[in-house]
Design an enzyme around this catalytic site. Structure first.
Site, short mmCIF file in Angstrom:
data_model
loop_
_atom_site.label_atom_id
_atom_site.label_comp_id
_atom_site.label_asym_id
_atom_site.label_seq_id
_atom_site.Cartn_x
_atom_site.Cartn_y
_atom_site.Cartn_z
N ARG B 43 -110.42 11.98 -108.08
CA ARG B 43 -110.28 10.65 -107.18
C ARG B 43 -108.83 9.98 -107.65
NH1 ARG B 43 -116.11 9.01 -109.03
NH2 ARG B 43 -115.66 9.88 -111.03
N ASP B 45 -105.73 7.91 -107.35
CA ASP B 45 -105.51 6.31 -106.91
C ASP B 45 -104.56 6.06 -105.76
OD1 ASP B 45 -107.03 5.16 -108.83
OD2 ASP B 45 -105.68 5.02 -110.34
N TYR B 103 -101.77 17.90 -113.75
CA TYR B 103 -101.00 16.91 -112.79
C TYR B 103 -99.45 16.80 -113.10
CZ TYR B 103 -105.20 13.93 -111.50
OH TYR B 103 -106.25 13.60 -110.88
N ARG B 186 -100.95 8.09 -115.68
CA ARG B 186 -99.95 7.22 -115.67
C ARG B 186 -99.79 6.63 -116.84
NH1 ARG B 186 -101.69 4.53 -110.19
NH2 ARG B 186 -100.20 2.80 -110.88
#
Lengths: 249, 249
Positions: B43, B45, B103, B186
């Protein structure tokens, strides 16, 4: 300088439409506190990008190059950026003094759309004959009247190099010439894609160049794949006053 | 599937905001002629991208995978694309069945802004200590409670690999784990950049992990640099019903 041409009506100023020149002149006029007009080496069309555009302007401002660069970058939108600013002689003209330009055209040649590259690459999910593409491309080399690929008037231009390279699904066409006729790179790519797809043969491509008839060549490839990547000054110096005002992509 | 997350409020559906899930459900509902809800593996951002997102949905539609893929691609905006559609078993759940996620985070580490990459790369025009970055990054490997980097609750996750690579000015951080806590990548990147800029030492980074206190770690790196590039199924299979609903970037 560099820009993402996606949301611009092109480099050159025009009324009631966002242009790269318009944004730069607005920023420079504010920064230098006097009206500033710029000249670009390549007048790229709507949607065409640049990573190596060169512009020149004249100002009485006492700001040095670095301050002007930073100042402009703070005032223009995020899709435009100045890389470096340096003083030039009075006789320098970004377009007329240029002795060479290099454009690249990117094609995503695979079955899947790539959303993150959609503004930068032309997606073409059909098989291409790379060997035929390469053979046709070699016919571009040298001095020719490229009227077959000109949106406006024709004219003799010298293609110094034109090559395709591939990295996985990404096909890159890179072409260097002394100068380009208006619409020339996109018309060349669109016609080369006819060859790559087998719609015409390599010999037909050569005949199209010779015929100098834009209506016989292929369609312009979409603007999003095209990028002005460098402009050359010096070297084989041309006449600094060229007459064809209609030049460039 | 892939998307450019720039103009979305994130993957997950929310009222009065454009979301990737919302666009996909609208397209699938129209195509399948019945209400369709989807589940995504990650999910992501607002502003975060994907080139390897995986979703699942259930439909009584008689359309096969290829037709559904083509149909959805014709109905969603150009910043979303389906790569492939295949039937799965009743017990498949894009998120709970996933055994790994990867990622990447892209940083443009050079003096010049690059307008064409602005939605995909975080521009950071300051020197970075690559050796310190690499040493701190190695401390992430293995099973840890990564509460220090969690936007919500903490939890033990297993980082299988985390590496930096450089191609000219482009720095790529790639991290694979069984799963990620919300905001984890992040926060890790933002804190690693503290190390790279010399604001904290490599040992401090290790101590931050141990402290499990989000308020002590660095700021979240901007969303635009982050992209979900793959989701793994099978291999070391996890419990298919995981409890932490708060997972993912």
């Amino acid at each position: 300088m560099a820009y993402d041409g996606t949301r611009y009506a092109g480099f050159q100023v025009q009324p009631n439409a966002p242009t790269v020149q318009g944004e730069l002149e607005r920023a420079l006029t504010e920064l230098c506190n006097e009206p500033v007009r710029i000249t670009g080496a390549g007048r790229t069309d709507a949607g065409v990008h640049a990573t190596g555009q060169v512009i020149n302007f004249r100002t009485a401002s006492a700001l040095d190059g670095e301050r002007i660069g930073r100042g402009v970058n703070a005032l223009v939108p995020a899709d435009i950026a100045i890389s470096a600013v340096e003083p030039v002689g009075e006789d320098f003209h970004a377009r007329y003094s240029a002795t060479g330009r290099t454009y690249e055209y990117r094609i995503r040649n695979g079955p899947e759309r790539h959303p993150l590259e959609r503004h930068r690459e032309h997606w073409l999910p059909v098989p291409l004959d790379r060997s035929a593409l390469d053979r046709a491309t070699r016919l571009l080399h040298g001095r020719h009247d490229f009227a077959a690929f000109a949106a406006g008037e024709g004219g003799v231009r010298e293609v110094r190099s034109a090559t395709w390279s591939a990295q996985e699904e990404l096909l890159r066409f890179e072409i260097t010439a002394d100068a380009f006729l208006r619409g020339m790179v996109r018309a060349i790519v669109g016609t080369l894609l006819w060859v790559g797809r087998g719609r015409i043969g390599v010999e037909d491509f050569g005949a199209l160049i010779e015929a100098r008839d834009r209506s016989k060549a292929g369609p312009s490839a979409p603007a999003n794949g095209l990028c002005l990547i460098s402009v050359e000054y010096g070297g084989r110096q041309r006449n600094t006053m060229r007459r064809n005002e209609d030049d460039e992509e």
